[in-house]
Design a protein around this motif. Structure first.
Motif, short mmCIF file in Angstrom:
data_model
loop_
_atom_site.label_atom_id
_atom_site.label_comp_id
_atom_site.label_asym_id
_atom_site.label_seq_id
_atom_site.Cartn_x
_atom_site.Cartn_y
_atom_site.Cartn_z
N GLY A 84 -17.41 -20.51 -26.68
CA GLY A 84 -16.59 -20.02 -25.59
C GLY A 84 -15.65 -18.91 -26.00
N CYS A 85 -15.05 -19.06 -27.20
CA CYS A 85 -14.02 -18.09 -27.60
C CYS A 85 -14.37 -17.32 -28.87
N SER A 127 -15.88 -25.74 -28.71
CA SER A 127 -17.20 -25.96 -28.12
C SER A 127 -18.34 -25.83 -29.13
N LEU A 162 -16.50 -15.20 -19.81
CA LEU A 162 -16.41 -15.28 -21.26
C LEU A 162 -17.47 -14.41 -21.92
N CYS A 166 -11.55 -23.15 -28.52
CA CYS A 166 -12.14 -23.93 -27.43
C CYS A 166 -12.86 -25.20 -27.90
N HIS A 181 -16.15 -25.97 -37.39
CA HIS A 181 -16.37 -25.00 -36.32
C HIS A 181 -17.38 -23.96 -36.77
#
Length: 275
Positions: A238-239, A246, A60, A244, A260
């Motif tokens: 992560g993305c 996270s 990643l 994701c 987010h």
């Protein structure tokens, strides 16, 4: 509470080329990337996901705030990142040579909502969190904001943590350095220095990026003083595109208890976040 919003800039995934990779300290380096397209309208506070191209590890990309724009004859031809080695991913990036290919996704997220009509602004950085604030300061000064009215407060554990702000001093912008061990500038915490100077020169707005605890303390200071404060939040990702899950943070808004960092931020109104 709302996050800063800006005109949507197209997100591109491309293979960039390393223009330079310059070590500042054994752990901190500046890397310039030549980009085919997509960054002429990048906003201070936005970030990119980066990984060495053609390698299995890291799988990643890693998130990095844009440190500065690279220009050639006035045209934006790339970006510069300020990176601190913190693990295998950043370690691999630190070893890239000029001409090496890099997988680049961006520009991502919401940047700072800049107010050029303010009389005074405080920019508060903790360690590597100075990266988006350098881009912000360059943007503000290029837009006509007086350099002497735009002050940077730069804190870290030691002098080794205070890297990457030299160009602001050369632009005649006041820089207040603070270290916990007293190895550079004032001794103490950067938030204490902000509070001290606020009693002499009250800013119209505060922009900040750094460790979670620093942002939380600064948010409390700003809210108590009634000063608008925007913070660029640093989290694991992560993305970089909200898939994701996270990078969520808890908010003070019961209607939307989580946000987010990658898509609602990374820049948010400090009053929004539950520190």
């Amino acid at each position: 509470f709302t996050a800063p919003t800006h005109p949507t800039n197209p997100i591109t995934r491309q293979t960039a080329t390393v223009l330079w990779n310059r070590s500042i300290t054994p752990a901190v380096f500046r890397i310039g990337l030549s980009c085919q397209t997509g960054y002429a309208h990048a906003i201070a506070g936005q970030f990119v996901m980066v990984r060495p191209a053609g390698q299995v590890t890291p799988l990643l990309g890693r998130p990095f705030s844009i440190y500065s724009l690279v220009r050639n004859s006035g045209e934006v031809t790339g970006i510069e990142l300020l990176i601190k080695v913190a693990g295998k991913g950043t370690g691999r990036l630190s070893g890239l040579k000029e001409g090496a290919p890099v997988s680049l996704l961006g520009p991502l997220g919401n940047g700072f909502d800049i107010h050029l009509n303010d009389d005074r602004a405080f920019l508060v950085a903790g360690g590597i969190g100075v990266a988006p604030l350098v881009f912000l300061a360059e943007t503000m000064i290029a837009g006509g904001f007086p350099a002497r009215q735009c002050e940077l407060f730069f804190g870290g554990r030691s002098a080794d943590d205070l890297q990457g702000c030299d160009r602001l001093s050369r632009m005649d912008m006041p820089v207040h350095r603070v270290t916990e061990d007293g190895s550079a500038g004032k001794t103490g915490r950067v938030t204490s220095r902000v509070t001290e100077i606020m009693t002499v020169r009250r800013p119209d707005r505060i922009y900040a990026c750094g460790p979670w605890a620093m942002l939380g303390a600064l948010a409390g200071i700003a809210e108590s003083a009634g000063i608008p404060c925007q913070v660029s939040v640093e989290t694991m990702m992560g993305c970089g595109m909200g898939v994701c899950l996270s990078c969520v943070v808890h908010t003070r808004d019961p209607a939307v208890p989580y946000r987010h960092v990658c898509t609602d931020g990374p820049v948010m109104d400090s009053r929004l976040i539950q520190f």
